[in-house]
Design a protein around this motif. Sequence first.
Motif, PDB file in Angstrom:
ATOM      1  N   PRO A 169      -9.687  41.814 -70.860  1.00 41.89           N
ATOM      2  CA  PRO A 169      -9.641  42.721 -69.715  1.00 41.89           C
ATOM      3  C   PRO A 169     -10.665  42.350 -68.639  1.00 41.89           C
ATOM      4  CG  PRO A 169      -9.438  43.969 -71.743  1.00 41.89           C
ATOM      5  CD  PRO A 169      -9.735  42.555 -72.142  1.00 41.89           C
ATOM      6  N   ALA A 170     -11.862  41.928 -69.054  1.00 39.59           N
ATOM      7  CA  ALA A 170     -12.891  41.553 -68.072  1.00 39.59           C
ATOM      8  C   ALA A 170     -12.448  40.331 -67.265  1.00 39.59           C
ATOM      9  CB  ALA A 170     -14.215  41.274 -68.782  1.00 39.59           C
ATOM     10  N   GLU A 171     -11.780  39.391 -67.915  1.00 41.36           N
ATOM     11  CA  GLU A 171     -11.278  38.204 -67.196  1.00 41.36           C
ATOM     12  C   GLU A 171     -10.172  38.588 -66.212  1.00 41.36           C
ATOM     13  OE1 GLU A 171     -12.347  34.882 -70.632  1.00 41.36           O
ATOM     14  OE2 GLU A 171     -10.355  35.783 -70.617  1.00 41.36           O
ATOM     15  N   ILE A 172      -9.391  39.600 -66.572  1.00 37.92           N
ATOM     16  CA  ILE A 172      -8.340  40.082 -65.657  1.00 37.92           C
ATOM     17  C   ILE A 172      -8.983  40.691 -64.411  1.00 37.92           C
ATOM     18  CG2 ILE A 172      -6.531  41.858 -65.408  1.00 37.92           C
ATOM     19  CD1 ILE A 172      -5.639  41.086 -68.274  1.00 37.92           C
ATOM     20  N   LEU A 212     -10.000  37.914 -62.219  1.00 34.97           N
ATOM     21  CA  LEU A 212      -8.841  37.354 -61.508  1.00 34.97           C
ATOM     22  C   LEU A 212      -8.506  38.231 -60.300  1.00 34.97           C
ATOM     23  CD1 LEU A 212      -6.495  36.340 -64.474  1.00 34.97           C
ATOM     24  CD2 LEU A 212      -7.501  34.808 -62.775  1.00 34.97           C
ATOM     25  N   ALA A 213      -8.546  39.552 -60.510  1.00 30.61           N
ATOM     26  CA  ALA A 213      -8.230  40.487 -59.419  1.00 30.61           C
ATOM     27  C   ALA A 213      -9.233  40.312 -58.276  1.00 30.61           C
ATOM     28  CB  ALA A 213      -8.239  41.925 -59.929  1.00 30.61           C
ATOM     29  N   VAL A 214     -10.515  40.168 -58.634  1.00 26.46           N
ATOM     30  CA  VAL A 214     -11.556  39.972 -57.616  1.00 26.46           C
ATOM     31  C   VAL A 214     -11.288  38.679 -56.844  1.00 26.46           C
ATOM     32  CG1 VAL A 214     -14.019  39.473 -57.274  1.00 26.46           C
ATOM     33  CG2 VAL A 214     -13.326  41.306 -58.843  1.00 26.46           C
ATOM     34  N   ALA A 217     -15.517  46.818 -66.716  1.00 24.39           N
ATOM     35  CA  ALA A 217     -15.549  45.625 -65.859  1.00 24.39           C
ATOM     36  C   ALA A 217     -15.166  45.982 -64.427  1.00 24.39           C
ATOM     37  CB  ALA A 217     -14.616  44.559 -66.417  1.00 24.39           C
ATOM     38  N   ALA A 218     -14.165  46.847 -64.268  1.00 22.61           N
ATOM     39  CA  ALA A 218     -13.707  47.224 -62.923  1.00 22.61           C
ATOM     40  C   ALA A 218     -14.829  47.959 -62.193  1.00 22.61           C
ATOM     41  CB  ALA A 218     -12.463  48.099 -63.011  1.00 22.61           C
ATOM     42  N   LYS A 219     -15.493  48.845 -62.926  1.00 21.06           N
ATOM     43  CA  LYS A 219     -16.581  49.617 -62.337  1.00 21.06           C
ATOM     44  C   LYS A 219     -17.706  48.690 -61.872  1.00 21.06           C
ATOM     45  CE  LYS A 219     -19.224  53.735 -63.285  1.00 21.06           C
ATOM     46  NZ  LYS A 219     -19.801  54.574 -64.330  1.00 21.06           N
ATOM     47  N   ALA A 220     -18.047  47.738 -62.729  1.00 19.23           N
ATOM     48  CA  ALA A 220     -19.123  46.792 -62.398  1.00 19.23           C
ATOM     49  C   ALA A 220     -18.789  45.966 -61.159  1.00 19.23           C
ATOM     50  CB  ALA A 220     -19.383  45.871 -63.589  1.00 19.23           C
ATOM     51  N   LYS A 221     -17.514  45.680 -60.949  1.00 19.37           N
ATOM     52  CA  LYS A 221     -17.108  44.844 -59.811  1.00 19.37           C
ATOM     53  C   LYS A 221     -16.639  45.669 -58.610  1.00 19.37           C
ATOM     54  CE  LYS A 221     -17.980  40.983 -61.846  1.00 19.37           C
ATOM     55  NZ  LYS A 221     -17.318  39.926 -62.553  1.00 19.37           N
TER      56      LYS A 221
END
Length: 269
Positions: free
Chosen positions: A20-23, A26-28, A52-56
């Motif tokens: 999930p973090a790698e996904i 990829l989105a970023v 991961a989404a929150k962090a980014k």
Amino acid sequence: MIPFADLHCHSTYSDGTATPAEIVDLAVSLHLKAVSLTDHDSTLGLEELYKAAKAKGLEMISGVEFSCHVDQESVHLLGYGFDPDAPSIKKLQEKHLLRRSTRNEEIFKKLHRLGIKVDPSEITAQGIIGRPHIAELLVKHKIVGSMQEAFKKYLGEGKLAYVPAYTITVNETIDVIHAAGGVAILAHPHLIDSIPLLNKLLQSPFDGIECYYSNFTPEENARWVKRAQRRNWLETGGSDYHGLNKPYVKYGCTTVDEEHFRKLQNACR
Ligand code: AMP
Ligand code: FE
Ligand code: FE
Ligand code: ZN
């Protein structure tokens, strides 16, 4: 259209090869602003995705792709915006885990009877285990040359080691998602080749159709958009990214814009 989110993808918690973090990464890299994750019959990856989404600094909507059936035909149903901790969702996941372990055992028995002595304990996946994991094992042991060949010879419907999936019905699955505050979307509708079945599904209490999908042409998109609009349903879209398990499908090759994303968000409780 400015791409906002790819709403259909699989991680290492089902049959994808990216975490999930790698996904999220990829989105970023594609400048997307939101993510979801739709693993088969499992929401286990959502926590990692959320962190991961929150962090980014990306938005996130919960997601899942449940296997279900109607009239003995297999149908995939996407759920979004539900509470992953809702009892109805937890219970359905348990059911799927159980039916999958029984089914996988039967598939291995069939393979053994064919003289293919692969060992199920070699599968070390962290989430849901399905036919793609067995296909990988057959590739690893050089029984077949590719995942495609594994399905074509052994695991695909009607093939030598095929075992049907005893899932639950479409309507029951829709109820589960609604009970958890989410919306239910008919996934990749072009894969349903029976017109009567499609018509039946279009009369079921879905909230939307996956109108934008992977390699759809604009004409194909329009066909499904028309059907969604006629019912005042949501339009969703995504790549169905599986990482290296489907190397020809790139993450973000199909996306929705912010307007579609907000509509989806607003339809959830
Ligand atoms: P299962 O849920 O265990 O029945 O496995 C279904 C999954 O297998 C699908 O969601 C696809 O990801 C994958 N799959 C099905 N057919 C094929 C195929 N011909 N080649 C590669 N992957 C496939
Ligand atoms: Fe899959
Ligand atoms: Fe699917
Ligand atoms: Zn999928």
